[in-house]
Design a protein around this motif. Structure first.
Motif, short mmCIF file in Angstrom:
data_model
loop_
_atom_site.label_atom_id
_atom_site.label_comp_id
_atom_site.label_asym_id
_atom_site.label_seq_id
_atom_site.Cartn_x
_atom_site.Cartn_y
_atom_site.Cartn_z
N GLY A 397 0.88 -1.34 -0.07
CA GLY A 397 -0.15 -0.11 -0.18
C GLY A 397 0.83 1.36 0.13
N GLY A 398 2.19 1.39 -0.16
CA GLY A 398 2.83 2.20 -0.28
C GLY A 398 2.56 3.17 -1.42
N THR A 399 2.81 4.51 -1.37
CA THR A 399 2.53 5.55 -2.52
C THR A 399 4.02 6.22 -2.85
OG1 THR A 399 2.09 7.52 -0.99
CG2 THR A 399 0.51 5.94 -1.61
N PHE A 400 4.77 5.96 -2.01
CA PHE A 400 6.30 6.72 -2.47
C PHE A 400 7.30 5.86 -1.27
CE2 PHE A 400 9.68 9.81 -1.89
CZ PHE A 400 9.69 10.34 -3.13
N THR A 401 8.50 5.68 -2.03
CA THR A 401 9.42 5.05 -1.29
C THR A 401 10.80 5.97 -1.04
OG1 THR A 401 8.57 3.13 -1.95
CG2 THR A 401 10.97 3.33 -1.03
N LEU A 402 11.11 5.92 0.23
CA LEU A 402 12.51 6.54 0.60
C LEU A 402 13.42 5.63 0.81
CD1 LEU A 402 13.99 9.16 1.56
CD2 LEU A 402 13.13 8.69 3.86
N ASN A 403 14.69 5.82 0.27
CA ASN A 403 15.64 4.43 0.22
C ASN A 403 16.97 5.05 0.66
OD1 ASN A 403 17.39 2.41 -0.18
ND2 ASN A 403 17.13 2.12 -2.37
N ASN A 404 17.36 4.95 1.65
CA ASN A 404 18.63 5.29 2.70
C ASN A 404 19.70 4.45 2.20
OD1 ASN A 404 20.28 6.84 4.04
ND2 ASN A 404 19.75 5.96 6.21
N TYR A 405 20.21 4.30 1.04
CA TYR A 405 21.32 3.37 0.73
C TYR A 405 22.51 3.74 1.47
CZ TYR A 405 21.25 6.77 -3.27
OH TYR A 405 21.21 7.54 -4.20
N GLY A 406 22.68 5.17 1.75
CA GLY A 406 23.86 5.75 2.48
C GLY A 406 24.42 4.71 3.64
N VAL A 407 23.50 3.84 4.17
CA VAL A 407 23.82 2.94 5.23
C VAL A 407 24.95 2.00 4.78
CG1 VAL A 407 21.84 3.38 6.65
CG2 VAL A 407 21.98 1.45 4.99
N PHE A 408 24.82 1.65 3.36
CA PHE A 408 25.63 0.76 2.95
C PHE A 408 27.12 1.28 2.52
CE2 PHE A 408 21.50 -0.95 1.62
CZ PHE A 408 21.66 -2.11 2.35
N GLY A 409 27.34 2.68 2.87
CA GLY A 409 28.58 3.32 2.62
C GLY A 409 28.66 3.86 1.24
N VAL A 410 27.78 3.83 0.31
CA VAL A 410 28.00 4.43 -0.99
C VAL A 410 27.22 5.79 -1.15
CG1 VAL A 410 27.72 1.87 -1.98
CG2 VAL A 410 25.65 3.40 -1.48
N ASP A 411 27.61 6.41 -2.11
CA ASP A 411 27.50 7.98 -2.40
C ASP A 411 26.11 7.95 -3.22
OD1 ASP A 411 29.33 8.83 -1.09
OD2 ASP A 411 30.53 8.76 -2.71
N GLY A 412 25.92 7.12 -4.41
CA GLY A 412 24.63 7.28 -5.30
C GLY A 412 24.37 5.99 -5.57
N SER A 413 23.07 6.22 -6.33
CA SER A 413 22.39 4.88 -6.81
C SER A 413 21.48 5.38 -7.73
CB SER A 413 22.00 4.08 -5.63
OG SER A 413 21.16 2.86 -6.20
N THR A 414 20.96 4.50 -8.67
CA THR A 414 19.54 4.55 -9.50
C THR A 414 18.84 3.48 -9.11
OG1 THR A 414 20.75 3.37 -11.32
CG2 THR A 414 21.01 5.63 -11.41
N PRO A 415 17.98 3.68 -8.05
CA PRO A 415 16.98 2.56 -7.51
C PRO A 415 15.90 2.37 -8.53
CG PRO A 415 16.46 4.54 -6.55
CD PRO A 415 17.94 4.90 -7.23
N ILE A 416 15.65 1.10 -8.55
CA ILE A 416 14.26 0.61 -9.28
C ILE A 416 12.98 1.12 -8.49
CG2 ILE A 416 12.99 -1.26 -10.15
CD1 ILE A 416 15.63 -2.75 -10.48
N ILE A 417 12.12 1.52 -9.08
CA ILE A 417 10.88 2.17 -8.55
C ILE A 417 10.18 0.98 -8.02
CG2 ILE A 417 8.47 3.17 -8.90
CD1 ILE A 417 9.87 4.84 -11.20
N ASN A 418 9.39 1.21 -7.01
CA ASN A 418 8.72 -0.01 -6.20
C ASN A 418 7.38 -0.02 -6.72
OD1 ASN A 418 7.94 -1.98 -4.27
ND2 ASN A 418 7.46 -0.51 -2.92
N HIS A 419 7.17 -0.63 -7.62
CA HIS A 419 5.88 -0.79 -8.50
C HIS A 419 4.67 -1.16 -7.58
CE1 HIS A 419 2.61 -2.60 -10.87
NE2 HIS A 419 3.14 -2.27 -11.82
N PRO A 420 3.51 -0.48 -7.63
CA PRO A 420 3.07 0.37 -8.69
C PRO A 420 3.21 1.97 -8.31
CG PRO A 420 1.10 0.07 -7.40
CD PRO A 420 2.27 -0.78 -6.62
N GLU A 421 4.13 2.33 -7.41
CA GLU A 421 4.32 3.59 -7.37
C GLU A 421 5.01 4.48 -8.44
OE1 GLU A 421 6.93 3.57 -3.84
OE2 GLU A 421 5.56 2.37 -2.71
N ALA A 422 5.32 5.65 -8.41
CA ALA A 422 5.68 6.65 -9.55
C ALA A 422 7.02 6.99 -9.17
CB ALA A 422 4.56 7.63 -9.62
N ALA A 423 7.55 6.99 -7.91
CA ALA A 423 8.93 7.61 -7.58
C ALA A 423 9.56 7.10 -6.34
CB ALA A 423 8.65 9.15 -7.45
#
Length: 484
Positions: A397-423
């Motif tokens: 039932g989520g409508t938007f996702t926040l992905n804190n990948y900084g916990v893995f020690g990385v600076d950037g990422s191009t995450p895959i959208i959590n379908h059927p959300e838009a961003a």
């Protein structure tokens, strides 16, 4: 007279069709109360303890730990009524099918994810004793045998749980369907060229389990031949289900590598990510932001007393404020109707890595929570995710996702959208970096923010405006005062 009632795997909701037995909480012969948890199962969404709607003596269990069962498959049988204790040791099974004493038909009335435990039916058919050719069992237990050492003839199923398949009811396979524990096992055999008619199952009444198919595939690989038997009448002896590892997928040896089945949480994640890539034309934009002032603001909040505020909660509060300004990104696409549906509430998902794989718990009505409320809800859901006790409702039932990948020690990422959300907003690690601050070079706390968005719901201008607003709030938290 005692009455034997069969408890089947209930519908666990959210479209789930099967579950894996992780741990039995009762043994055959144990006395159980109404709504007492009897088994812990893992679905594609969560770990769930399943309560039994009947009180009495457990007379049989179906399936070993590690076995996958479809919804509606028998889990266990319980002898209820005045003579339940006697029924637990009555090997004949006679007289156990009649209705018990008055009052023994009361169900719990509770509901487990859409499964109502109402009163049992007025009459139950008798549980027949196993024929002489079947392995010996203690009492009336029809629990799956744990150590078959040789092929056995299919056993006529007891009438209490026959699935209606003609070949299974007749006790012979003939030209009809072969009794298999789940469609996934049937597919595993089909994809590896294995004829299920050449197997003898180690499950109840000759039911073919995943372990049987995997054992046959390993045996075929070890003999240097294909999984398809070369002799038309040869049968492969099945390995006992108890020989498999209960809490981990059983690897299947293959030339040049090892096969690991995609099931449970990992299987669900694989399906969802694949669907996202197929259906969503996504794009990503990113920006570096000076998070020094945000970190100072958090330090000041926590120094003022009261519950500590997490950084994730502050980022979530920024997200909800940004979505109020750019509601296009809090939406979903209905391609059948060819419509973009902007949603009124923000149900904020956040990615959490657990031992069982990646899960995305959802904070309901995140837009209506302050920083303290968000911190508490993040902590509760994170703990439940690590313990594997999240419910299907908390994972959907989520409508938007926040992905804190900084916990893995990385600076950037191009995450895959959590379908059927838009961003999805991605947040990298916050690290000291050289930064031009007020016209001079200084060391500041810098973070990279990225936004992956569905290009069907908006253009780059909207996505860039959203991300720029988030960055402005990170750099100057006072900007949030406009929306409080």
């Amino acid at each position: 007279m005692a009455q034997v009632l069969e408890f089947k795997l209930p519908d666990l909701g959210e479209g789930l069709t099967e579950a894996e037995i992780v741990r039995w909480l009762v043994q055959v012969g144990d006395v159980v109360a109404v709504d007492q948890p009897v088994v812990e199962v893992e679905t594609a969404k969560a770990m769930v303890e399943v309560p039994c709607p009947y009180g009495g003596v457990v007379t049989a269990r179906f399936g070993e730990e590690g076995t996958e069962l479809p919804v509606g498959a028998p889990l266990l049988t319980v002898a209820v009524g005045a003579s339940a204790a006697d029924g637990a040791t009555d090997g004949s099974g006679e007289g156990l099918g009649e209705r018990g004493a008055e009052g023994s038909d009361a169900g719990s009335g509770n509901v487990l994810v859409g499964y109502g435990t109402g009163a049992p039916p007025a009459r139950r058919r008798r549980v027949r004793p196993a024929p002489p050719t079947a392995p010996a069992r203690s009492g009336t237990s029809r629990e799956a045998p744990t150590a078959p050492s040789a092929p056995k003839s299919p056993v006529r199923p007891a009438e209490g749980h026959a699935n209606g398949d003609a070949a299974h009811r007749d006790g012979t396979r003939g030209d009809g369907p072969v009794p298999v524990i789940s469609p996934l096992v049937r597919r595993l055999a089909r994809e590896n060229g294995l004829d299920l008619r050449e197997l003898t199952g180690s499950g109840p009444d000759g039911l073919i389990l995943r372990a049987d198919v995997e054992y046959a595939l390993r045996a075929a690989a070890a003999q240097g031949r294909t999984a398809q038997p070369t002799e038309p009448h040869a049968r492969v002896s099945a390995v006992p289900a108890a020989a498999t590892e209960p809490h981990a997928p059983t690897p299947v040896s293959a030339p040049g590598g090892t096969r690991m089945p995609l099931k449970g949480v990992r299987g669900a994640v694989a399906d969802k990510l694949s669907r996202s890539r197929r259906e969503i034309p996504d794009a990503t934009c990113w920006v570096d932001a000076d998070a020094t002032e945000l970190m100072r603001a958090r330090t000041a909040m926590n120094a003022a007393g009261g519950p500590k505020i997490s950084l994730l909660a502050l980022l979530a509060r920024i997200c909800t404020a940004a979505l109020a300004r750019f509601p296009e990104l809090n939406s979903t696409v209905d391609m059948d109707a060819r419509e973009v549906i902007q949603l009124d509430h923000v149900h904020l998902g956040f990615a959490a890595q657990t031992e069982r794989g990646l899960v995305v718990p959802v904070v309901r009505d995140a837009h209506a929570r302050d920083a303290e409320g968000l911190t508490a809800e993040f902590a509760r859901l994170t703990e439940a995710a690590r313990a594997g006790t999240l419910t299907p409702a908390e994972l959907t039932g989520g409508t938007f996702t926040l992905n804190n990948y900084g916990v893995f020690g990385v600076d950037g990422s191009t995450p895959i959208i959590n379908h059927p959300e838009a961003a999805m907003l991605g947040v990298g690690r916050i690290v000291p970096k050289p930064w031009v601050y007020e016209g001079e070079l200084a060391v500041r706390q810098v973070v990279q923010l990225s936004l992956t968005f569905d290009h069907r719901v908006c253009d780059g201008g909207t996505a860039g405006g959203f991300l720029r607003y988030v960055a402005d709030c990170v750099e100057q938290p006072a900007v949030l005062l406009r929306t409080l």
